[in-house]
Motif scaffolding. Structure first.
Motif, PDB file in Angstrom:
ATOM      1  N   PRO A  57       0.681  -1.296  -0.076  1.00 31.39           N
ATOM      2  CA  PRO A  57       0.031   0.120  -0.046  1.00 31.39           C
ATOM      3  C   PRO A  57       0.878   1.180  -0.039  1.00 31.39           C
ATOM      4  N   LEU A  58      -0.004   2.191  -0.231  1.00 26.63           N
ATOM      5  CA  LEU A  58       1.075   3.719  -0.388  1.00 26.63           C
ATOM      6  C   LEU A  58       1.519   4.126   1.057  1.00 26.63           C
ATOM      7  N   PRO A  59       2.403   4.768   0.967  1.00 29.14           N
ATOM      8  CA  PRO A  59       3.148   5.215   2.455  1.00 29.14           C
ATOM      9  C   PRO A  59       2.098   5.575   3.303  1.00 29.14           C
ATOM     10  N   ARG A  63      -2.869  16.581  -4.245  1.00 29.54           N
ATOM     11  CA  ARG A  63      -2.477  15.357  -5.081  1.00 29.54           C
ATOM     12  C   ARG A  63      -2.374  13.897  -4.173  1.00 29.54           C
ATOM     13  N   ILE A  64      -1.557  14.335  -3.378  1.00 29.12           N
ATOM     14  CA  ILE A  64      -1.325  12.953  -2.479  1.00 29.12           C
ATOM     15  C   ILE A  64      -2.774  12.457  -1.980  1.00 29.12           C
ATOM     16  N   ALA A  65      -3.499  13.314  -1.395  1.00 28.32           N
ATOM     17  CA  ALA A  65      -4.748  12.780  -0.912  1.00 28.32           C
ATOM     18  C   ALA A  65      -5.487  12.291  -1.982  1.00 28.32           C
ATOM     19  N   GLY A  66      -5.607  12.711  -3.253  1.00 21.05           N
ATOM     20  CA  GLY A  66      -6.315  12.241  -4.517  1.00 21.05           C
ATOM     21  C   GLY A  66      -5.717  10.852  -4.960  1.00 21.05           C
ATOM     22  N   TRP A  67      -4.314  10.708  -4.685  1.00 22.14           N
ATOM     23  CA  TRP A  67      -3.957   9.345  -4.997  1.00 22.14           C
ATOM     24  C   TRP A  67      -4.331   8.376  -4.077  1.00 22.14           C
ATOM     25  N   ALA A  82      -5.924   5.034  -4.895  1.00 20.21           N
ATOM     26  CA  ALA A  82      -5.309   3.474  -4.720  1.00 20.21           C
ATOM     27  C   ALA A  82      -6.328   2.804  -3.880  1.00 20.21           C
ATOM     28  N   ALA A  83      -7.230   3.589  -2.796  1.00 18.73           N
ATOM     29  CA  ALA A  83      -7.964   2.635  -2.442  1.00 18.73           C
ATOM     30  C   ALA A  83      -9.506   2.238  -3.150  1.00 18.73           C
ATOM     31  N   GLU A  84      -9.848   3.064  -4.128  1.00 13.68           N
ATOM     32  CA  GLU A  84     -11.034   2.787  -4.866  1.00 13.68           C
ATOM     33  C   GLU A  84     -10.703   1.673  -5.893  1.00 13.68           C
ATOM     34  N   ARG A  85      -9.472   1.474  -6.306  1.00 13.24           N
ATOM     35  CA  ARG A  85      -9.045   0.492  -7.219  1.00 13.24           C
ATOM     36  C   ARG A  85      -8.216  -0.478  -6.734  1.00 13.24           C
ATOM     37  N   GLY A  86      -7.924  -0.659  -5.588  1.00 11.46           N
ATOM     38  CA  GLY A  86      -7.062  -1.439  -4.879  1.00 11.46           C
ATOM     39  C   GLY A  86      -5.510  -1.560  -5.546  1.00 11.46           C
ATOM     40  N   LEU A  87      -5.116  -0.257  -5.587  1.00 12.11           N
ATOM     41  CA  LEU A  87      -3.587  -0.230  -6.233  1.00 12.11           C
ATOM     42  C   LEU A  87      -2.571  -0.235  -5.278  1.00 12.11           C
ATOM     43  N   SER A  88      -1.483  -0.736  -5.478  1.00  9.57           N
ATOM     44  CA  SER A  88      -0.009  -0.907  -4.857  1.00  9.57           C
ATOM     45  C   SER A  88       0.487   0.405  -5.270  1.00  9.57           C
ATOM     46  N   ILE A 109       1.832   3.582 -12.088  1.00  7.58           N
ATOM     47  CA  ILE A 109       1.729   3.219 -13.454  1.00  7.58           C
ATOM     48  C   ILE A 109       0.331   4.033 -13.970  1.00  7.58           C
ATOM     49  N   ALA A 110      -0.444   4.103 -13.016  1.00  7.11           N
ATOM     50  CA  ALA A 110      -1.810   4.718 -13.377  1.00  7.11           C
ATOM     51  C   ALA A 110      -1.715   6.294 -13.807  1.00  7.11           C
ATOM     52  N   VAL A 111      -0.699   6.842 -12.854  1.00 10.50           N
ATOM     53  CA  VAL A 111      -0.901   8.301 -12.812  1.00 10.50           C
ATOM     54  C   VAL A 111       0.548   8.873 -13.614  1.00 10.50           C
ATOM     55  N   THR A 112       1.450   8.185 -13.909  1.00  7.43           N
ATOM     56  CA  THR A 112       2.677   8.688 -14.675  1.00  7.43           C
ATOM     57  C   THR A 112       2.141   9.265 -15.947  1.00  7.43           C
ATOM     58  N   PRO A 113       2.567  10.321 -16.231  1.00  4.06           N
ATOM     59  CA  PRO A 113       2.353  10.912 -17.696  1.00  4.06           C
ATOM     60  C   PRO A 113       3.250  10.274 -18.541  1.00  4.06           C
ATOM     61  N   ARG A 114       2.922   9.805 -19.830  1.00  7.59           N
ATOM     62  CA  ARG A 114       3.812   9.207 -20.730  1.00  7.59           C
ATOM     63  C   ARG A 114       3.230   9.492 -22.008  1.00  7.59           C
TER      64      ARG A 114
END
Length: 419
Positions: free
Chosen positions: A294-296, A323-327, A331-337, A343-348
Motif C-alpha cells: 500500500p501507499l506510504p 494531489r497525494i490525497a487524491g492518489w 488507490a483505495a478505490e481501485r486496490g492499487l499498490s 503506473i496509473a498516474v505517470t504521464p507518458r
C-alpha cells in the motif's frame, strides 16, 4: 505523406534497458545499427536526446538510469559517415551553451552530413544541470524561452552568412560565420516546449514541433492553436511539421498486442522507480516501503515541491497535499499498490497498440484530419521496437499510400517537404 522519426532518449523509464536482449546502450554499434535500420525503413530522422548531467532525485544521483549519454553532436557526426539519407537531429540546450559556438558546431554537422542535420531546441528547467555550469537554477522558466529566442535569432543570422553584433539582455556576442552552408542551407529547427512560451518559440522559429499531444482530441487542439500562432508571425501552416512523440506496440492479434503493452508498462515501472517517483512528492526517503504494497502511511514533508530539483511537470508543482490525497483515494478505490498507482498516474507518451493494420488505419485518420504530420517514435526495446515498425508497420503505411516507398531527396529539409 506521413513523416517519421525515432527519438533515442538515452535515459528514462520508457527504455527497458535492463532487459537481457537490449542492445548495449552507449555503444556506437547500437547507434549505427539503429540508424541503418531506420534508413532502411525510409525514416526522416534519427533524433538524439541529450542531458548535460546525470539525473538526480531529491538531491542524490538517480542511479536507476543509464549513467549519462554521449555528446549528441559528436555521436551524430559518427553516424553521418555510416548513413546516407536519414536526418540527424541533436538535442542542444540554449540556456547552457553559447550561440556562436553552438551555431558553428551544428553548421559543421550539417555541412559534413550533406545537409542532414537538425537541432532540437531545449531550455532545461532543473538546478542539477545548472550546477554543472555554476548557475544553479539559472533563469525563471519563461525567461529561458526569451533567451532561447535571442539565441536562435543569433544562430540563424550566422547561418545566413551575416556578422552578428548583439547586445541583448540575455544574449551578447560579436561573431562572424566560419562554416559554409550545407545543401539545405541551415540545420532544420525542432522545438519541444508545450508552455505558452514554448509554443510561441515554435511558431516563430521552428520547422518541426516535437509535441507531447498525441491523444487525438489534444492533437487536434494543439495543431489548431499552433497554426493560429504561425499566422501571427506571418508564417503559413505548411512551414511547420507537427510530430508528436508516440510509442508503438504491435502484435499478431489485438489481444497479443494488449498483453505485450501491459508487460512493457509494468517493466518500465520497476519497484525502485515507483518509490523514487513518490519520493519526489513526499520529499522523504521511502526506500523501506514495499513497492507492491500500500501507499506510504506517513505525511509528506512540509512545503511545496522544489521546481528546480526534478523532472516534474509545471502543473504538478503546487497542491502537493491535495494531489497525494487524491492518489490515496484512487488507490483505495481501485486496490492499487505503490507501483500500480505510479503506473496509473505517470504521464507518458501515447502508445498505439494493435496489429500493424490497426495502427496504420489510426495513423491514416490522424494524418487525414491534419491532427499531425507524422510521429516521433519513442522505442521501448532496441533493436526490437524499431525492427517491428520498419518490417511490419511501414509496409501497411505504404499500402495505404501515406508513406514514401523511396527517398526522393538527400537533405532532411527535403525529407520533411519544407522549403
Amino acid at each position: 505523406m506521413l513523416h517519421l522519426g525515432v527519438f533515442f532518449t538515452g535515459v528514462g523509464p520508457q527504455l527497458l534497458w535492463a532487459e537481457p536482449d537490449f542492445a548495449a546502450h552507449t555503444h556506437i554499434d547500437t547507434f549505427v545499427a539503429t540508424a541503418r535500420t531506420l534508413e532502411r525503413g525510409l525514416f526522416d530522422a534519427f533524433f538524439l536526446g541529450e542531458g548535460l548531467r546525470v539525473r538526480e532525485n531529491r538531491g542524490r544521483i538517480h542511479d536507476l538510469d543509464v549513467a549519462g549519454r554521449p555528446d549528441a553532436i559528436t555521436q551524430l557526426a559518427a553516424l553521418a559517415a555510416e548513413t546516407e539519407r536519414i536526418g540527424l537531429v541533436a538535442t542542444q540546450n540554449t540556456t547552457y551553451n553559447f550561440p556562436a559556438d553552438l551555431a558553428r558546431r551544428l553548421a559543421s554537422l550539417d555541412h559534413l552530413s550533406g545537409g542532414r542535420a537538425g537541432w532540437n531546441i531545449v531550455t532545461t528547467d532543473n538546478a542539477w544541470t545548472g550546477e554543472n555550469f555554476r548557475h544553479g537554477g539559472w533563469l525563471p522558466h519563461e525567461r529561458r524561452y526569451e533567451r532561447a529566442g535571442q539565441f536562435v535569432e543569433a544562430a540563424k543570422a550566422l547561418w545566413r552568412g551575416e556578422t552578428v553584433d548583439r547586445d541583448d539582455d540575455l544574449v551578447r556576442l560579436t561573431a562572424a560565420p566560419t562554416v559554409p552552408p550545407s545543401p539545405q542551407g541551415r540545420p532544420v529547427l525542432f522545438q519541444a516546449g508545450d508552455s505558452a512560451g514554448g509554443r510561441d518559440l515554435a511558431a516563430r522559429h521552428a520547422d518541426v514541433v516535437f509535441s507531447a499531444n498525441t491523444d487525438y482530441d489534444k492533437a487536434i487542439a494543439y495543431a489548431d492553436d499552433l497554426r493560429k500562432r504561425l499566422a501571427g508571425y506571418g508564417r503559413s501552416p505548411e512551414s511547420l511539421r507537427i510530430l508528436p512523440g508516440a510509442s508503438v506496440v504491435l502484435g499478431d492479434t489485438p489481444a497479443q498486442a494488449a498483453e505485450k503493452a501491459a508487460w512493457i508498462e509494468r517493466e518500465q515501472t520497476t519497484g525502485p522507480r515507483a518509490l523514487a517517483f513518490l519520493e519526489q512528492y513526499w520529499g522523504k526517503d521511502l526506500s523501506g516501503y514495499d513497492p507492491d504494497g500500500p501507499l506510504p502511511d506517513i505525511e509528506p514533508a512540509e512545503g511545496e515541491l522544489d521546481p528546480s530539483r526534478g523532472t516534474i511537470a509545471i502543473e504538478h508543482r503546487t497542491g502537493k497535499r491535495e494531489r497525494i490525497a487524491g492518489w490515496r483515494r484512487l488507490a483505495a478505490e481501485r486496490g492499487l499498490s505503490i507501483r500500480g498507482l505510479v503506473i496509473a498516474v505517470t504521464p507518458r507518451h501515447n502508445t498505439f497498440v494493435g496489429t500493424p493494420s490497426q495502427v496504420a488505419d489510426e495513423w491514416a485518420r490522424y494524418l487525414r484530419d491534419r491532427a499531425v504530420d507524422g510521429f516521433n517514435i519513442v522505442p521501448q526495446l532496441l533493436p526490437g521496437s524499431v525492427e517491428d515498425i520498419v518490417d511490419r508497420l511501414v509496409p501497411e503505411l505504404q499500402e495505404r499510400g501515406i508513406y514514401r516507398t523511396s527517398y526522393t531527396g538527400h537533405t532532411l529539409r527535403e525529407h520533411l517537404e519544407l522549403r
